[in-house]
Scaffold this active site. Structure first.
Site, PDB file in Angstrom:
ATOM      1  CG  ASP A  22      -2.058   0.974   1.130  1.00  0.00           C
ATOM      2  OD1 ASP A  22      -2.389   1.388  -0.003  1.00  0.00           O
ATOM      3  OD2 ASP A  22      -2.618   1.352   2.176  1.00  0.00           O
ATOM      4  NE  ARG A  26      -1.282   6.585   1.239  1.00  0.00           N
ATOM      5  CZ  ARG A  26      -1.231   5.676   2.191  1.00  0.00           C
ATOM      6  NH1 ARG A  26      -0.920   6.027   3.421  1.00  0.00           N
ATOM      7  NH2 ARG A  26      -1.477   4.414   1.918  1.00  0.00           N
ATOM      8  CG  HIS A  39      -0.592   2.194  -9.357  1.00  0.00           C
ATOM      9  ND1 HIS A  39      -0.776   1.753  -8.065  1.00  0.00           N
ATOM     10  CD2 HIS A  39      -1.691   2.933  -9.652  1.00  0.00           C
ATOM     11  CE1 HIS A  39      -1.931   2.212  -7.607  1.00  0.00           C
ATOM     12  NE2 HIS A  39      -2.500   2.941  -8.547  1.00  0.00           N
ATOM     13  CG  LEU A 133       9.168 -17.314  -3.732  1.00  0.00           C
ATOM     14  CD1 LEU A 133       9.079 -17.291  -2.210  1.00  0.00           C
ATOM     15  CD2 LEU A 133       9.595 -15.936  -4.256  1.00  0.00           C
ATOM     16  NE  ARG A 189      -7.817   0.871   5.663  1.00  0.00           N
ATOM     17  CZ  ARG A 189      -7.752   2.202   5.786  1.00  0.00           C
ATOM     18  NH1 ARG A 189      -8.001   2.772   6.950  1.00  0.00           N
ATOM     19  NH2 ARG A 189      -7.429   2.968   4.759  1.00  0.00           N
TER      20      ARG A 189
HETATM   21  C1  IPE Z   1      -5.301  -2.657   0.057  1.00  0.00           C
HETATM   22  O1  IPE Z   1      -4.996  -1.331  -0.196  1.00  0.00           O
HETATM   23  C2  IPE Z   1      -5.343  -3.442  -1.214  1.00  0.00           C
HETATM   24  C3  IPE Z   1      -4.066  -3.612  -1.901  1.00  0.00           C
HETATM   25  C4  IPE Z   1      -2.895  -3.213  -1.486  1.00  0.00           C
HETATM   26  C5  IPE Z   1      -4.143  -4.327  -3.145  1.00  0.00           C
HETATM   27  P1  IPE Z   1      -6.153  -0.220  -0.319  1.00  0.00           P
HETATM   28  O2  IPE Z   1      -5.457   1.070  -0.549  1.00  0.00           O
HETATM   29  O3  IPE Z   1      -7.139  -0.646  -1.340  1.00  0.00           O
HETATM   30  O4  IPE Z   1      -6.824  -0.293   1.112  1.00  0.00           O
HETATM   31  P2  IPE Z   1      -7.729   0.764   1.872  1.00  0.00           P
HETATM   32  O5  IPE Z   1      -8.748   1.246   0.896  1.00  0.00           O
HETATM   33  O6  IPE Z   1      -6.848   1.875   2.317  1.00  0.00           O
HETATM   34  O7  IPE Z   1      -8.295   0.012   3.024  1.00  0.00           O
HETATM   35  C1  IPE Z   2      -1.647   0.202  -3.356  1.00  0.00           C
HETATM   36  O1  IPE Z   2      -1.410   1.567  -3.389  1.00  0.00           O
HETATM   37  C2  IPE Z   2      -1.878  -0.378  -4.722  1.00  0.00           C
HETATM   38  C3  IPE Z   2      -3.240  -0.868  -4.958  1.00  0.00           C
HETATM   39  C4  IPE Z   2      -4.216  -0.849  -4.093  1.00  0.00           C
HETATM   40  C5  IPE Z   2      -3.520  -1.403  -6.271  1.00  0.00           C
HETATM   41  P1  IPE Z   2      -2.604   2.602  -3.382  1.00  0.00           P
HETATM   42  O2  IPE Z   2      -3.025   2.854  -4.790  1.00  0.00           O
HETATM   43  O3  IPE Z   2      -3.688   2.145  -2.480  1.00  0.00           O
HETATM   44  O4  IPE Z   2      -1.879   3.886  -2.802  1.00  0.00           O
HETATM   45  P2  IPE Z   2      -2.441   4.899  -1.718  1.00  0.00           P
HETATM   46  O5  IPE Z   2      -2.906   4.089  -0.531  1.00  0.00           O
HETATM   47  O6  IPE Z   2      -3.567   5.643  -2.367  1.00  0.00           O
HETATM   48  O7  IPE Z   2      -1.271   5.763  -1.394  1.00  0.00           O
HETATM   49 MG    MG Z   3      -4.086   2.446  -0.514  1.00  0.00          MG
END
Ligand code: IPE
Ligand code: IPE
Ligand code: MG
Length: 239
Positions: A22, A26, A39, A133, A189
């Site tokens: 995650d 940001r 990404h 792996l 979470r």
């Molecule tokens: C969790 O991240 C899912 C993945 C990393 C694939 P999110 O960014 O979707 O989670 P929330 O919305 O903050 O809970």
């Molecule tokens: C995780 O990064 C990647 C996916 C959920 C696909 P985010 O896209 O959720 O990045 P933030 O949480 O908005 O920074």
């Molecule tokens: Mg996220």
């Protein structure tokens, strides 16, 4: 994958590491770049952790790449992510195969583009016999979906629902549950990740945004894991 593995006592290396990757959005925002930029940088961090797990002798690495709830993101972001999966998979599969990695995908892939599901099936078939792996990619995955599916299939056959029978119908029944979960990006979470399988997992939440998660930080995570006393409800050893 030629670098020698850093010194972590082999008995303290987790068998199964699961990661909620995650913070890509940001990370991009901090650089005033579009989320896509984050990404793409996230793919580099995924490549690093696969190599690190290979070097440390981790048996299973599960990466949460796309949750069921992520379908609710803007269509442009969803399609960018799908394109990135296609591109990454076609670029990486041969080198993963050469390194003995077995690839598995978990989740509901019903709404994925056909080009992607075909690549996923081909990658699984190509690497099925590998013994290094096991790389599990959770895409279109939801922990509640997993449990509900398992219960539905038992009910359809008129079987009793017990922890053991349910377990046998979840995704990846033959793999050990995660020993260590790492979530980057600062949120504490589970976001509907492996709800059943994380019952006794050691949980590590770090503020680092996923594209910045590097080998040094992974080694710190392994050291932290090695210092945990896992009791599984029992009293500590020697008491
Ligand atoms: C969790 O991240 C899912 C993945 C990393 C694939 P999110 O960014 O979707 O989670 P929330 O919305 O903050 O809970
Ligand atoms: C995780 O990064 C990647 C996916 C959920 C696909 P985010 O896209 O959720 O990045 P933030 O949480 O908005 O920074
Ligand atoms: Mg996220």
């Amino acid at each position: 994958m030629t670098r020698s593995p850093p010194a972590i006592e082999p008995s303290k290396v987790p068998r199964h590491v699961a990661v909620i990757m995650d913070g890509n959005g940001r990370w991009a925002k901090q650089r005033t770049r579009p989320r896509a930029f984050g990404h793409r940088a996230g793919v580099g961090a995924a490549r690093r952790i696969v190599r690190a797990c290979h070097l440390h002798g981790v048996e299973v690495l599960t990466l949460f790449a796309f949750s069921q709830e992520n379908w609710q993101r803007p269509p442009t972001e969803v399609s960018l992510l799908m394109q990135l999966f296609v591109r990454t998979l076609s670029r990486e599969v041969n080198s993963l195969h050469k390194n003995g990695v077995r690839i598995r995908f978990i989740g509901d892939h019903g709404d994925f583009p056909e080009s992607l599901t075909r690549l996923m099936a081909d990658a699984e078939a190509l690497t099925a016999g590998n013994t290094g792996l096991t790389l599990v990619v959770a895409a279109g995955y939801g922990g509640q979906w997993d449990i509900a599916n398992a219960a539905r299939s038992l009910c359809a056959e008129g079987q009793a629902i017990t922890p053991e029978s349910l377990e046998s119908r979840l995704v990846l029944p033959q793999l050990p549950h995660p020993d260590l979960l790492i979530r980057t990006g600062g949120e504490k979470r589970l976001s509907n990740f492996l709800l059943w399988q994380l019952a006794y997992t050691e949980l590590l939440f770090v503020d680092t945004l996923w594209p910045d998660f590097d080998d040094a930080e992974f080694e710190r995570a392994l050291e932290w894991y090695g210092s945990r006393q896992r009791r599984f409800g029992r009293v500590p050893e020697g008491v």
